[in-house]
Design an enzyme around this catalytic site. Structure first.
Site, PDB file in Angstrom:
ATOM      1  N   SER A  76       0.832  -1.203   0.000  1.00  0.00           N
ATOM      2  CA  SER A  76       0.000   0.000   0.000  1.00  0.00           C
ATOM      3  C   SER A  76       0.869   1.256   0.000  1.00  0.00           C
ATOM      4  CB  SER A  76      -0.855  -0.061   1.270  1.00  0.00           C
ATOM      5  OG  SER A  76      -1.800   0.959   1.265  1.00  0.00           O
ATOM      6  N   ASP A  77       0.316   2.341  -0.500  1.00  0.00           N
ATOM      7  CA  ASP A  77       1.038   3.614  -0.437  1.00  0.00           C
ATOM      8  C   ASP A  77       0.061   4.786  -0.322  1.00  0.00           C
ATOM      9  OD1 ASP A  77       3.886   4.786  -0.779  1.00  0.00           O
ATOM     10  OD2 ASP A  77       2.575   6.092  -1.946  1.00  0.00           O
ATOM     11  N   THR A  78       0.449   5.760   0.501  1.00  0.00           N
ATOM     12  CA  THR A  78      -0.385   6.952   0.706  1.00  0.00           C
ATOM     13  C   THR A  78       0.388   8.196   0.287  1.00  0.00           C
ATOM     14  OG1 THR A  78      -1.455   5.926   2.633  1.00  0.00           O
ATOM     15  CG2 THR A  78      -1.616   8.329   2.460  1.00  0.00           C
TER      16      THR A  78
END
Ligand SMILES: Cc1cn([C@H]2C[C@H](O)[C@@H](COP(=O)(O)OP(=O)(O)OP(=O)(O)O)O2)c(=O)[nH]c1=O
Length: 198
Positions: A76-78
């Site tokens: 995941s990446d934000t």
């Protein structure tokens, strides 16, 4: 229930983020944490959600060879997307102060991508939350940075911390997405993947 069906699978969460670990624990999903070092570099031409999509897929790359039949890898990446610019984690105090100053008295988008990888397929989904910041004084900004040291957070802030209590007047979209994982989207996509596979 998903928790039951998942007993036939091995969920691997490739994330060092304690917040993402906590979300999985709260969901009651059994999972394993497996970490590999990935430099978060993306092509400059990418805009908006293409950036965390790319980075979430990049974080899955070193695992491609080792995945087993029943493995589902989750990465995941934000990012914070503000005025056509992506803000990642600040490198130092100055950059953190600058980031919050540009976010103050304005709105931005927080975009989180989740990438699901099995030996046979890869699926990437993302969610966007619009965040409206109040006007913050320089004193408030430096107090926050010095006290909370948000160097592990995209955009140099955590909505779940003091700054979120005093500085954010409204959000549109998922709160958990801002904290780093749109949990509803993760759950529903995982459910869909498993249904397709049975
Ligand atoms: C905007 C915002 C971000 N964040 C966090 C979520 C992400 O963990 C982090 C952005 O960095 P990411 O690169 O998305 O994730 P990470 O390095 O923490 O973990 P990993 O790559 O190992 O999965 O910023 C908050 O906790 N609160 C917030 O309000």
């Amino acid at each position: 229930m998903l928790q039951e069906t998942l007993k036939n699978y091995n969920i691997i969460l490739a994330s060092g983020s304690p917040r993402r670990h906590q979300f999985f624990r709260e969901l009651g999903i059994d999972f394993e944490i497996r970490l590999k070092n990935v430099e978060e570099i993306y092509p400059e031409r990418l805009r908006g959600s293409d950036i965390p999509d790319y980075l979430a897929q990049l974080k899955a790359l070193p695992f491609r060879e080792e995945l087993q039949e029943k493995d589902i890898l989750i990465t995941s990446d934000t990012i914070v997307w503000h005025r056509e610019k992506a803000l990642g984690k600040p490198k130092n105090r100055e950059e953190a102060v600058e980031m919050i100053k540009t976010l103050s008295n304005d709105s931005h988008e927080v975009i989180t991508s989740i990438c699901f990888t099995t030996p046979h397929l890869q699926k990437t989904v993302n969610a966007t939350t619009k965040v409206f910041f109040n006007s913050l004084t320089n004193g408030e900004i430096t107090h926050y940075i010095d006290r909370f040291k948000p160097f592990d957070k995209a955009g140099a802030y955590g909505i779940q911390e003091w700054i979120g209590l005093v500085g954010i007047r409204k959000i549109e979209g998922s709160y958990f997405n801002v904290v780093g994982l749109p949990v509803h989207l993760m759950y529903n996509t995982l459910k869909g993947l498993i249904e397709e596979n049975t």
